[in-house]
Motif scaffolding. Structure first.
Motif: not given
Lengths: 194, 198
Positions: B162-176
């Motif tokens: 879940s932490a890895m998933d969360y990290l990916l979500q942040i990465q995606k959202k913030a970068q996008q």
């Protein structure tokens, strides 16, 4: 972080966080937005903290009515603290929705450093999640975590509890597995019985 | 998964017992076992062995690895190595817990063995924790789970994914959002976009 839905309560709470904005135009009859204003009209150049959902819509108009500034936790001074040691920060006091809010904020950050800060902060603070999941003083360990971190720590603490229960106890009463209980056929059969 | 579910899976391991009764072959979903001859060792699934033991119908032959010297070596190896070492058995913890719980009198030095297995478990769990933390800190995108047993993987389960998933979500959202082309100042945005990948 499935909170981007229109009706998601957590997303509504996130977008309700305040963000400092500077009004670029005189707005008649909008003085109530600024609690310290004595007049009815809002003057151009006033700095007011307004909720993100309002700031976004005012900012996206052409021409934009407000200039959006970063909340202080995403600014340089705090960013330095977070980069140095994110674990010392009490997120629950400073910014409950640090990560979610940060994702919204990132587009107003011209230098593009916010998203890196978010990621680094989460990476560093993962240690706190780990220790919160095994800590006996769960209240103290969970206190400085942000809302989403608390959820994850609670889930981890549940596993930890189940595992130590398994290690300590000899036998246990058999219970229905979650997967079986949630099975649709079984639910339907139960419904038909009643 | 609940630890009891992992235990259930582990109970399918085959171990050796010496029955004190004679009986024909029995037919189970996981295969045929028997015929049972009193005094002759026979291989059965762990759950069946436990059941027979509880009814005092058999004696359990401890697995080869369940003896002090072997475990002592494993423990030393585990302490020395930075990585996880191979365990004698995919479900060593389940097997040890069941056998030592129900049939400690069939295992020589049961108390010491219990302690040493618990030591190995503790070493591995703390190693797992440190490596999870190191993985997150170093910013790695994946972790190798070589030689981890199912129970151990299960203990990392909701948190690490879940932490890895969360990290990916942040990465995606913030970068996008950063890279989103905007009519206002495209130049600064594209510049910030490239710094994300470093």
């Amino acid at each position: 972080m499935e909170n981007s839905g229109y009706l998601s309560i957590s997303d509504i709470l996130v977008t309700n966080e305040k963000i400092p904005c500077k009004f670029l135009h005189d707005l008649p009859k909008m003085g109530f937005l600024d609690p310290s204003a004595s007049e009815d009209d809002l003057k151009a150049g006033t700095n007011v903290e307004i909720p993100l959902w309002l700031a976004e819509s005012l900012h996206s108009r052409r021409p934009p009515l407000v200039a959006v500034d970063l909340p202080k936790i995403y600014k340089d001074s705090y960013r330095e603290i977070l980069n140095a040691d994110a674990c010392t920060v009490d997120m629950h006091k400073l910014s409950q929705y640090f990560y979610e809010f940060g994702c919204y904020i990132a587009k107003h950050d011209i230098k593009g450093e916010v998203s890196n800060t978010l990621i680094n902060t989460f990476r560093q603070r993962f240690r706190m999640l780990l220790s919160a999941s095994v800590s006996t003083d769960s209240v103290g360990a969970i206190q400085p975590l942000s809302v989403s971190e608390r959820l994850q720590a609670a889930a981890a603490a549940n596993t930890e509890k189940a595992l130590s229960e398994w290690l300590q106890r000899g036998d246990s009463i058999l219970t229905t597995a979650n997967m079986v209980a949630n099975h649709r056929k079984r639910k339907r059969a139960e419904m038909e019985m009643h | 998964m609940d630890p009891y579910e992992v235990e259930f899976i582990g109970e399918n391991r085959i171990i050796s017992v010496i029955p004190n009764f004679s009986y024909d072959k029995i037919y189970l979903i996981c295969g045929e076992f028997g015929p049972f001859r009193a005094g002759l060792p026979i291989n059965v699934p762990l759950w069946l062995a436990m059941m027979l033991k509880q009814k005092q119908k058999c004696r359990i032959v401890p697995p080869d690895w369940m003896e002090l010297d072997t475990l002592e070596n494993i423990k030393e190896e585990e302490k020395r190595s930075r990585f996880f070492t191979k365990m004698p058995n995919e479900h060593y913890m389940v097997e040890a817990k069941l056998i030592l719980g129900a049939a400690s009198e069939d295992v020589p030095n049961a108390a010491e063995i219990k302690t040493i297995i618990k030591d190995i478990w503790d070493i591995r769990m703390s190693k797992l924790r440190t490596s999870m933390d190191a993985l997150m800190k170093s910013g790695g995108g994946y972790g190798r789970l070589d030689h981890l047993t199912m129970m151990e993987i299960n203990s990392a389960k909701p948190l690490l994914p879940s932490a890895m998933d969360y990290l990916l979500q942040i990465q995606k959202k913030a970068q996008q959002r950063v890279q989103q082309p905007s009519a206002l100042n495209t130049s600064t945005f594209s510049q910030s976009g490239s710094s994300q990948n470093t």
